[in-house]
Design an enzyme around this catalytic site. Structure first.
Site, PDB file in Angstrom:
ATOM      1  CG  HIS A  89      29.637  10.904  64.192  1.00  0.00           C
ATOM      2  ND1 HIS A  89      29.066  10.433  63.031  1.00  0.00           N
ATOM      3  CD2 HIS A  89      30.000  12.180  63.926  1.00  0.00           C
ATOM      4  CE1 HIS A  89      29.081  11.390  62.110  1.00  0.00           C
ATOM      5  NE2 HIS A  89      29.637  12.454  62.633  1.00  0.00           N
ATOM      6  CG  ASP A 151      25.948  22.134  63.122  1.00  0.00           C
ATOM      7  OD1 ASP A 151      25.100  22.877  63.631  1.00  0.00           O
ATOM      8  OD2 ASP A 151      27.091  22.525  62.814  1.00  0.00           O
ATOM      9  CD  GLU A 265      26.577  26.205  63.182  1.00  0.00           C
ATOM     10  OE1 GLU A 265      27.082  25.857  62.092  1.00  0.00           O
ATOM     11  OE2 GLU A 265      26.157  25.385  64.025  1.00  0.00           O
TER      12      GLU A 265
END
Length: 517
Positions: A89, A151, A265
């Site tokens: 990733h 997340d 957030e």
């Protein structure tokens, strides 16, 4: 024919560079773990960002930390590099073999392993290549869960710990690297060392946030806490940036179990489609939020969404309502812009995966991702808003833009990651996707303009998941901590064979560490 020729060449290269490396012969059982299969090599040549490519000679499927150590020792003697790959990733090739060099990618995900959960000690031992979603599922069986998250949960434990690992819990619990008790690490010399605050502490702090430069994490002991059952998830909207940041900063300062939130957030809205598409599990498709009805008085045409959660058990449902009502009275958001949903704890943590599945079904997941993540000091966040959100961005984002504050005292300064020199700093994350070459160039140019603005305005921002192409840029990034970072590199990976895709140090096979500059 082309594939066959390429396979022969790769096989020859492996035999020449790996099976017999210097005076060291790789054990036969280790040779069987190396693959030169065309599809595997191709997959290990790119990452999620799809912005770079680095083709390895082979892909290793380890069965243990000792297997990895044997490969690294062979690399140390034989003059090739090694990169550990979790879920692939990274954005700018950080987890790849550096283009133009010879190396092997270790597929950390090919071995699975969430080890024993210690309920008394409140921790779990996890293989470095394991995904966080599997850690969550395993620990929930004991009514426990890690405290700090990212997340997106389909990331490897070793991957996030090599960077920091942040989400909306970081204001209170700190990043994931602040919630680790112990690590097993294979250093760049091929040593397998257990490290913690008490033992091999220099390696422990070097590896946490160390961008893979000092060792490969093969096991992590993660701190746990009792897991809640449900989550009350709230979103409120702002048209005034100063009010938005004032409320965010207030919320991360609140102490006490009743008043303190569990997750904070926010994100920037410059086009109407974003709030309904990003984390689409929040809003009902039959009742979308109409931004046009709310942004008539928006400052510069930009809206800001603050989102927060309160975790609870079912028997606490009535009191949670009261606590949230008492909190909302203290906030200065747009009236009538409160949006609430309620869901199981695991569904909240895994919320981004639903968006992934939707994008995959439309062929929109495996596209270039020119992401840019910045830590911006609190004192300059208003200037950043004026120059970037209301200036450089225009009215189209091509993806979510997150913004939320964190407390610096929750970050251990002995770890390798660098943050702004203020008590509070913001993550600003531009998580955009490019559907064609024109969009990629546009977004990449916009990223360059944002970085240039930060430099010219002396914002003193720091890149998170940093990407630089020269060592001078890396020296500027680390500032007065560069000497320590360099010293640790020479101590734990003197031949610079690990994580060459980061482009921090030039790969020097067979080099004498004492002669390096």
């Amino acid at each position: 024919m082309k594939m066959a020729v390429r396979l022969v060449l790769l096989t020859f290269a492996i035999c020449r560079l790996i099976v017999t490396v210097g005076f060291t012969v790789l054990p036969t059982e280790l040779q069987s773990q190396l693959s030169v299969d065309n599809s595997e090599v191709e997959a290990a040549s790119v990452d999620f960002g799809m912005l770079d490519k680095g083709e390895p000679l082979a892909v290793m499927h380890p069965g243990s930390a000792d297997d990895i150590a044997q490969l690294v020792r062979a690399a140390y003697e034989g003059g090739f590099s090694v990169s550990a790959r979790g879920h692939g990733h990274s954005i700018n090739g950080q987890g790849l073999i550096k283009r133009g060099t010879k190396g092997v990618v270790i597929d950390m995900g090919s071995k699975k392993g969430v080890g024993s959960v210690c309920e008394k000690g409140m921790y779990v031992d996890v293989w470095g290549g394991e995904l966080w979603i599997n850690v969550l599922k395993a620990t929930l069986q004991y009514g426990l869960a890690p405290m700090s998250w990212t997340d997106y949960l389909y990331l490897s434990v070793g991957g996030t710990l090599s960077n920091a690992g942040i989400s909306g819990q970081a204001f209170h619990h700190g990043p994931q690297i602040s919630n680790v008790h112990q690590l097993d690490v294979v250093t760049g010399k091929g040593e397998v060392l257990t490290c913690s605050e008490e033992s091999n502490s220099e390696l422990f702090h070097a590896v946490l946030g160390g961008l893979g430069q000092f060792g490969i994490i093969t096991r992590a002991r993660i701190a746990l806490e009792p897991a809640p059952q449900r989550v009350r998830w709230i979103r409120v909207l702002y048209s005034n940036f100063a009010k938005f940041t004032k409320d965010q900063e207030y919320l991360i300062s609140v102490e006490g179990n009743k008043e303190r939130l569990d997750y904070i957030e926010g994100f920037v809205i410059v086009d109407e489609g974003l709030i309904n598409n990003w984390r689409s599990s929040f809003f009902s498709p039959s009742n979308p939020v109409k931004i046009s009805s709310l942004n008539k008085n928006a400052d510069g045409g930009v809206l800001y969404c603050l989102e927060f959660t309160k975790n609870y058990h079912q028997h606490q449902a009535d009191s949670i309502d009261q606590e949230i009502e008492a909190l909302l009275i203290k906030l200065d958001f747009i009236p009538a812009s409160v949006f609430t949903t309620d869901l199981p704890y695991v569904d909240f943590l895994d919320r981004v995966h639903k968006a992934e599945l939707k994008l995959r079904s439309k062929g929109l997941w495996e596209v270039p991702h020119p992401w840019l993540n910045l830590f911006v000091p609190k004192s300059r966040i208003v200037d950043f808003d004026k120059g970037v959100f209301k200036g450089i961005l225009g009215n189209k984002t091509s993806g979510p833009i997150l913004i939320y504050p964190m407390n610096k005292d929750k970050w251990d300064q002995r770890n390798s990651v660098v943050t702004p020199e203020e008590d509070v700093f913001y993550l600003v994350a531009f998580l955009r996707s490019a559907l064609d070459d024109e969009a990629l160039e546009y977004l990449s140019d916009q990223n360059r303009r944002i970085l240039a603005f930060c430099n010219d305005a002396e914002i003193n921002a720091k890149q998170y998941l940093p990407h630089y192409t020269t060592q001078q840029e890396w020296m500027d990034h680390f500032g007065d901590r560069w000497d320590q970072f360099y010293s640790r590199k020479m101590q734990f990976d003197p031949r610079r064979i690990l994580a060459t895709g980061q482009r921090i140090f030039e790969f020097h096979p067979h080099a004498n560490a004492n002669a390096m500059q």
